[in-house]
Design a protein around this motif. Sequence first.
Motif, short mmCIF file in Angstrom:
data_model
loop_
_atom_site.label_atom_id
_atom_site.label_comp_id
_atom_site.label_asym_id
_atom_site.label_seq_id
_atom_site.Cartn_x
_atom_site.Cartn_y
_atom_site.Cartn_z
N ASP A 1 22.69 36.36 39.84
CA ASP A 1 23.00 35.78 38.53
C ASP A 1 24.40 35.18 38.58
O ASP A 1 25.17 35.45 39.51
CB ASP A 1 22.96 36.86 37.43
N GLY A 2 24.71 34.40 37.55
CA GLY A 2 26.03 33.78 37.45
C GLY A 2 26.91 34.51 36.45
O GLY A 2 26.43 34.90 35.37
N TYR A 3 28.17 34.71 36.79
CA TYR A 3 29.11 35.44 35.92
C TYR A 3 30.38 34.65 35.70
O TYR A 3 30.89 33.97 36.60
CB TYR A 3 29.46 36.80 36.54
N LEU A 4 30.89 34.78 34.47
CA LEU A 4 32.20 34.23 34.13
C LEU A 4 33.24 35.34 34.21
O LEU A 4 33.00 36.44 33.71
CB LEU A 4 32.16 33.69 32.69
N ILE A 5 34.35 35.08 34.87
CA ILE A 5 35.43 36.07 34.89
C ILE A 5 36.21 35.95 33.58
O ILE A 5 36.69 34.87 33.23
CB ILE A 5 36.37 35.85 36.10
N THR A 6 36.28 37.07 32.86
CA THR A 6 36.95 37.09 31.56
C THR A 6 38.31 37.78 31.69
O THR A 6 38.69 38.20 32.79
CB THR A 6 36.10 37.86 30.53
N GLU A 7 39.00 37.88 30.60
CA GLU A 7 40.31 38.53 30.56
C GLU A 7 40.29 39.90 31.25
O GLU A 7 41.15 40.25 32.04
CB GLU A 7 40.71 38.72 29.09
N THR A 8 39.24 40.65 30.93
CA THR A 8 39.22 42.05 31.36
C THR A 8 38.12 42.38 32.36
O THR A 8 38.11 43.46 32.94
CB THR A 8 38.98 42.97 30.14
#
Lengths: 467, 467
Positions: B434-441
């Motif tokens: 799957d595809g993931y976005l790297i967020t602040e935390t």
Amino acid sequence: MDKIFSTATYKERRAQLKKKMGSGVLLFLGNEESSSNFKDNWYPFRQDSTFLYFFGLDMPGLTAVIDVDQEVEMLFGDNLTTEETIWQGLHPPLSDLAIKVGVEKTKPKSEIAEFLASLSDRPIHFLPPYRPENSQKLASWFNKSLQEIPSMVSVEFIKAVVSLRSIKSDEEILEISKAVNISVSMHKKLMQQAKPGMKEYELLGLVTGEALSHGGNVSFPPIITIEGQILHNHNYSNTLLEGKMLLGDFGAESAMHYAGDITRTIPVGSSFSDSQKEIYQIVLNAYQTAVAALRPGIRFKEVHLLACKKLAEGLKDLGIMKGNLDEAVDQGVHALFFQCGLGHMMGLDVHDMEDLGEEYLGYTEDLKKSSQFGLKSLRLGKELEKGFVITIEPGIYFIPKLIDQWQAENLHSDYINYEKLAQYRNFGGIRVEDGYLITETGSRLLGEPLEIEIKDLEQLREKQSNL
Amino acid sequence: MDKIFSTATYKERRAQLKKKMGSGVLLFLGNEESSSNFKDNWYPFRQDSTFLYFFGLDMPGLTAVIDVDQEVEMLFGDNLTTEETIWQGLHPPLSDLAIKVGVEKTKPKSEIAEFLASLSDRPIHFLPPYRPENSQKLASWFNKSLQEIPSMVSVEFIKAVVSLRSIKSDEEILEISKAVNISVSMHKKLMQQAKPGMKEYELLGLVTGEALSHGGNVSFPPIITIEGQILHNHNYSNTLLEGKMLLGDFGAESAMHYAGDITRTIPVGSSFSDSQKEIYQIVLNAYQTAVAALRPGIRFKEVHLLACKKLAEGLKDLGIMKGNLDEAVDQGVHALFFQCGLGHMMGLDVHDMEDLGEEYLGYTEDLKKSSQFGLKSLRLGKELEKGFVITIEPGIYFIPKLIDQWQAENLHSDYINYEKLAQYRNFGGIRVEDGYLITETGSRLLGEPLEIEIKDLEQLREKQSNL
């Protein structure tokens, strides 16, 4: 491998080619993978059609050589490295594949340049490259600039290939028929599922999916448009509107890369308007006139002009054209409505052998291409022969920009009623198209027949709208 | 045109690029049409992604220049000729299109060479070409040989582009999510319709049709195979057999050319075998371990190794691996089963910016790529940052040829139980992605979730088999 013909087929094709050429060295460039948005993101691989015809092997990285004088046939290409087989799985070695197409000698890719150099001053024949990487290979092997390559192409080789590939064998006709039947099934899906409110690209997905589902692909970028008057239209962003017509010009390529190519124009709703019916019937009459004229010995240019005359007659009945129609057609007046050619050859390419040059493919020493607007877009002019496969695709296109241009110059006003024509300015365009085989005495429709008469199309569309 | 972002977006991106570069002339090569089996039979046009990012215009034949010092931005390209508008319909002139992306100056294509020559000895920066025709353009403009072009590429320009394109804006994340959602819908169709007896190419048609139906395309050649252990598999000729698993690794490109990329492995029948379930769960555990580790500041190489360790633990539980797993992973023993990397960046390219070079994209001055088997296929190693979009795609692949090779050398026999492994020789391969976005935390899954747990997949397949 069920995607190649018998070994004997390829050997026989090469034997005929050698006989035609008489002597010299023939160089066949296979195609490479083609990059889309980065090197390893590839478009679907498509082998060169002449390479497929003589050598059958459907994979990148191959070059073939026939030395006519020494009776040697060779394939240059590399086997997978051990590391590559880990990623790509086991594949038979090139030498095994070569045997299947009757070639006994294989060598690594890296030896081509040296091999060609070893021929010193013997004539090396090659065909016109149409991909930049193949031009680069030739430039590098022959130590020439890219600009010099086109002038080194062998006209003798082109003519020999054209003479062989033009006459389709029974097994080729079977393959083309398969491609046509898939094309029919693509059109049926569209006819069953198109409805007002859809986007053209939804239908692009539908018909492309159908082509791929048969193990092949589309044979060219589909035209699926409510703006049928735009002849080269690869935009799919319009919404289907009730009252408009939908022109679908597309076909499948079979798993063995033979092409189908069919066009139908259908109402977006369940029926044509009266005026759409009138124009459709004119186009259909021209189609039937052309088909009836097909036989060995007739020039395709003559068939084209018969169809043009029929179009002109219909347009005269509607009051759009006027005057002496023989004169009008002679002067190319009909090209205001039918700007292109009546058809093209079809085989391993949808425009068969277009890469080899129209002057050799569609014309002869005795029949050069006309420069008249309309006729200059006729790809095929020469005499038909038994075994030719061609398309018949007349149409009527009302192109506002072209109408304005002619009217501003008052062009051919003896034959065109511009006032009447103004009513059709936003009419759009209609085309119908099927593939035909030239037989001993006439012609035969390839594949299963697809609805083409107004009443049959409306009946199909009626059913759809009741769903 | 709804296929471009706002004018301000492109101006801002270019402003940031100019700031990063400081000075010099930046040259952006758009892509051309790409020929398949003859010159005018084109593959679907794909614009260069960096060109799209900074200039948004999605058509062939364009070149852009930014003169950082003179604050000039220019687009080189040709308007349609009158004759072309007859065939292709009316299109807005380049100057109008340029305005939409905030570029005020346009010039005909023919003036590029002269323009570049007029810059005399000022530095002209360009990116690595990946299409032969663009290499040819550069060679001709700079009067160099094709061989000289790679060494003329600007590393400074590459780094600046990578730093900007790596961090996805909110509007880009929205576009990627659209692409992912279409990818989800492609997978759902496959999960609903795959059944024993079908050919893989039938499913290729199904999922490609679905991608096109949304106005985009596939983002790379789909992998749809019952031979999941073949990592680079673009063959679709197998028949789906009950008892086998079907690995589908494919995704859509949105109409604006952002990519989705999802992998699922499902049973061909309605349920997994016990042994398939065991291996699947190991892969899923590794996936979850990796996802849980995602956050800004962690090196992706570390995430990769965490996943490898998890795979090794599962394989040890099954008796296939043994011994100290930290040591085993350190020595790359897991790579017998997981030969590739855990993931890659995703954006305007499915392997985002792969054309710009892995050393700049995935690694840094301080972190060079490992040459160890397994790790050398990890495209991304460096620290993650907020705004990165990446894929997570662990897998277990039993590759007979590789097993034989290692066993013959008795490689890593302290960590591998070759006798037990023999039972899995023809198991195949499993991957989830799957595809993931790297967020602040941490991270966030992109798009709608698609079934990934064994029970959910079996439930879906069960429904299908009852149809």
